[in-house]
Enzyme design. Structure first.
Site, PDB file in Angstrom:
ATOM      1  N   SER A 119      -1.030  -3.818   3.004  1.00 56.78           N
ATOM      2  CA  SER A 119      -2.537  -2.793   3.219  1.00 56.78           C
ATOM      3  C   SER A 119      -1.897  -1.775   3.618  1.00 56.78           C
ATOM      4  O   SER A 119      -2.325  -0.380   3.278  1.00 56.78           O
ATOM      5  CB  SER A 119      -2.778  -3.660   4.802  1.00 56.78           C
ATOM      6  N   HIS A 140      -4.729  -5.327  -2.997  1.00 55.48           N
ATOM      7  CA  HIS A 140      -4.707  -5.521  -1.582  1.00 55.48           C
ATOM      8  C   HIS A 140      -6.446  -6.296  -1.389  1.00 55.48           C
ATOM      9  O   HIS A 140      -7.202  -6.008  -1.819  1.00 55.48           O
ATOM     10  CB  HIS A 140      -4.969  -4.885  -1.114  1.00 55.48           C
ATOM     11  N   GLU A 152      -8.143  -3.592  -4.055  1.00 55.21           N
ATOM     12  CA  GLU A 152      -7.613  -2.250  -4.140  1.00 55.21           C
ATOM     13  C   GLU A 152      -6.704  -3.105  -4.685  1.00 55.21           C
ATOM     14  O   GLU A 152      -6.299  -3.248  -4.339  1.00 55.21           O
ATOM     15  CB  GLU A 152      -7.312  -1.770  -2.800  1.00 55.21           C
ATOM     16  N   ASN A 190      -6.770   1.323   4.979  1.00 50.42           N
ATOM     17  CA  ASN A 190      -6.226   1.240   5.719  1.00 50.42           C
ATOM     18  C   ASN A 190      -6.810   3.243   5.948  1.00 50.42           C
ATOM     19  O   ASN A 190      -5.938   3.286   7.354  1.00 50.42           O
ATOM     20  CB  ASN A 190      -5.024   0.806   5.929  1.00 50.42           C
TER      21      ASN A 190
END
Length: 282
Positions: A119, A140, A152, A190
């Protein structure tokens, strides 16, 4: 090359969810972890989540059985040698991922794509540990993996277009929505989310409001399904800390400094929902 057998490293929250999704779409899955207890717990979670799908009439009991039977738990990474695609979903620590990718490069056939569910950690850096940087990519997934649609798909500096298109197509086969992202600390999700959670922690540490009050503000005022501190507890406070440290070191900006309260809580073993205590009690 047609992908039929998928390797997943790590049977934790993300790994068992990834295994669940691949097996549910007809792929044979080799699920690898370092301890039998981790594998047993991961498979039990898959079975429990499949039971929920049966109860909601999303799948039949026969489909549940078939999905479970397509997941083969193993302790030795050498069992991944015959896989057509491998996803790493281990702990969010660069030292662990470095060792895994160097080992996978040795074990897997040269044409096999190696993906990471990281992440926050650099895909370029992981790819450089192998002799196949063009075949290393980020994939991800989001928690809970069987429910969340987003993936992702992160290009490293050397990731080829062929690798990207293969993984994008694979995500679509899983009935996920792939979003292309370039390699940078925290990617998009993130890099934006973790500073929000971190700032909520500062608000608690500085006495601006209680954890309960902070969460209520976001649920009632911003229509978030859960507050930022509950979300941090669900992610795992140790994971949040690891990601903030990646952001801080990778971007070199003091605004990404982890909240001291977060550090103290992790030191105390208060890791969130999985330990029974975080910003809330479970």
């Amino acid at each position: 090359m047609e992908i039929q057998r998928v390797g997943v490293i790590g049977a934790g929250t993300m790994g068992n969810g990834i295994a669940h999704v691949f097996a549910g779409r007809g792929f044979d899955v080799v699920l690898c972890d370092v301890e039998q207890s981790f594998l047993d717990r991961g498979l039990a979670t898959v079975a429990k989540n499949l039971d929920r799908e049966v109860a909601k009439n999303k799948i039949t009991p026969q489909q549940k059985t078939a999905t479970v039977q397509r997941i083969a738990p193993v302790l030795e990474r050498s069992n991944l040698a015959e896989c057509d695609f491998v996803v790493e979903a281990a702990t969010e620590k660069i030292e662990i991922k470095k060792e895994i990718f160097a080992d996978l490069d040795r074990i897997c056939r040269p044409e096999i794509i190696l993906a990471s569910n990281t992440s926050s950690i650099s895909i370029t850096r992981l790819g450089a540990l192998t002799r196949r940087s063009d075949k290393v990519i980020g994939m991800h997934f989001f928690n809970p993996v069987p429910v969340m649609k987003l993936v992702e798909v992160i290009r490293g500096l050397v990731t080829s277009d062929t690798t990207f298109q293969t993984v994008r197509s694979l995500a679509l086969k899983l009935e996920k929505t792939p979003v292309e992202v370039n390699d940078a600390p925290g990617f998009v999700s993130n890099r934006v989310l973790m500073p929000l959670l971190n700032e909520a922690m500062f608000a608690v540490m500085e006495g601006v409001a209680t954890a309960e009050a902070v969460d209520e503000v976001f649920k009632l005022g911003m229509a978030h399904p859960m507050g930022p501190l509950t979300l941090a507890d669900f992610i795992g406070l140790d994971v949040c800390l690891d990601i903030m440290r990646v952001l801080e070191s990778g971007l070199g900006d003091p605004k990404y400094r982890p909240c001291p309260l977060l550090i103290r809580m992790v030191d105390a073993g208060w890791l969130g929902k999985k330990s029974g205590r975080g910003f809330h009690k479970y």
